[in-house]
Design an enzyme around this catalytic site. Structure first.
Site, PDB file in Angstrom:
ATOM      1  N   CYS A  91       0.828  -1.207   0.000  1.00 43.05           N
ATOM      2  CA  CYS A  91       0.000   0.000   0.000  1.00 43.05           C
ATOM      3  C   CYS A  91       0.865   1.262   0.000  1.00 43.05           C
ATOM      4  CB  CYS A  91      -1.011  -0.026   1.136  1.00 43.05           C
ATOM      5  SG  CYS A  91      -2.378   1.146   0.876  1.00 43.05           S
ATOM      6  N   HIS A 178      -3.828  -4.891   0.982  1.00 45.78           N
ATOM      7  CA  HIS A 178      -3.410  -5.241   2.342  1.00 45.78           C
ATOM      8  C   HIS A 178      -3.551  -6.741   2.612  1.00 45.78           C
ATOM      9  CE1 HIS A 178      -2.744  -1.184   3.914  1.00 45.78           C
ATOM     10  NE2 HIS A 178      -3.784  -0.810   3.187  1.00 45.78           N
ATOM     11  N   GLU A 180      -1.977  -8.213   4.795  1.00 49.38           N
ATOM     12  CA  GLU A 180      -1.776  -8.380   6.237  1.00 49.38           C
ATOM     13  C   GLU A 180      -3.048  -8.114   7.044  1.00 49.38           C
ATOM     14  OE1 GLU A 180      -1.195  -3.923   5.796  1.00 49.38           O
ATOM     15  OE2 GLU A 180      -1.145  -5.729   4.563  1.00 49.38           O
TER      16      GLU A 180
END
Length: 234
Positions: A91, A178, A180
């Site tokens: 990002c 994302h 994560e």
């Protein structure tokens, strides 16, 4: 392999107790790497010589903001590139690659991209295994890479995000999205910004969460990219 995590923000206080800070999320995604966090958002930078590779996180800031640590990170990112070491940008980190290496990042006309989005894969490097034709990823961004740096290649795109994944040479790999994040964290963040984003877009994003992101696939690509060409005898 010694990998430094360049942490570019902190999770907002109302979410941190439940979901952990960003370095915790990356530890959960990439436990194999034993990431060493450096809070560059607080001016703490590692020595490039001490690490084999670098992972750069997301941030609420923009890469074009006039903030001292962001200026320092641009210079640092270029120094990593010149060193020939590996770098993965997620990002904000993906956008930092674009901005620091000669491209351009701007606020996208489409505004916020939130929820689960699908990207078509355009290029399939040898480290991208498995190599499907598309993948799903959690999104939470407004800025995008609008102009690519020299020596770049777009690996994946969508109609609303043309540079969804790209490489610069053989050593830099960026992901706009994302891997994560958990579904719950992504939802809680964009629901907290309904007034800023708009209810209709938030409702569509909540509906999109019925589609499971390809977290394991994206994790495998990050590891594959970092490990390709790495000499385990070091």
């Amino acid at each position: 392999m010694k990998v430094a995590l360049l942490v570019c923000d902190h999770v907002a206080a109302q979410f941190a107790e439940k979901h952990g800070d960003y370095h915790f999320m990356f530890d959960q995604l990439l436990p194999e790497l034993k990431l060493e966090p450096w809070f560059v958002c607080e001016g703490s930078f590692p020595s490039i010589a001490d690490y084999d590779a670098f992972v750069c996180t997301g941030s609420k800031a923009s890469v074009y903001d006039d903030i001292p640590w962001i200026h320092q990170l641009k210079v640092f990112t270029k120094e990593i590139y010149d060193s020939g070491k590996k770098f993965v940008g997620v990002c904000f980190g993906h956008q930092m690659m674009g901005e620091a290496l000669g491209g351009k990042v701007e606020r996208a006309e489409v505004g916020y991209l939130i929820g689960v989005h699908q990207f078509a894969i355009k290029e399939k490097p040898t480290w991208m295994r498995p190599a499907p034709d598309s993948y799903n990823i959690l999104m939470l961004c407004q800025d995008q890479v609008m102009k690519l740096p020299p020596n770049s290649k777009v690996l994946a795109s969508s109609p609303e995000c043309p540079v969804g994944m790209f490489t610069v040479g053989d050593t830099f790999f960026g992901i706009q999205g994302h891997p994560e994040f958990s579904l719950e964290y992504d939802r809680e963040v964009f629901e907290s910004r309904v007034e800023r984003i708009g209810k209709e877009k938030v409702d569509r994003a909540v509906e999109s969460l019925k589609v499971e992101p390809d977290r394991e696939g994206l994790k495998g690509w990050i590891l594959g990219f970092l490990e390709e060409g790495y000499d385990v005898r070091k």
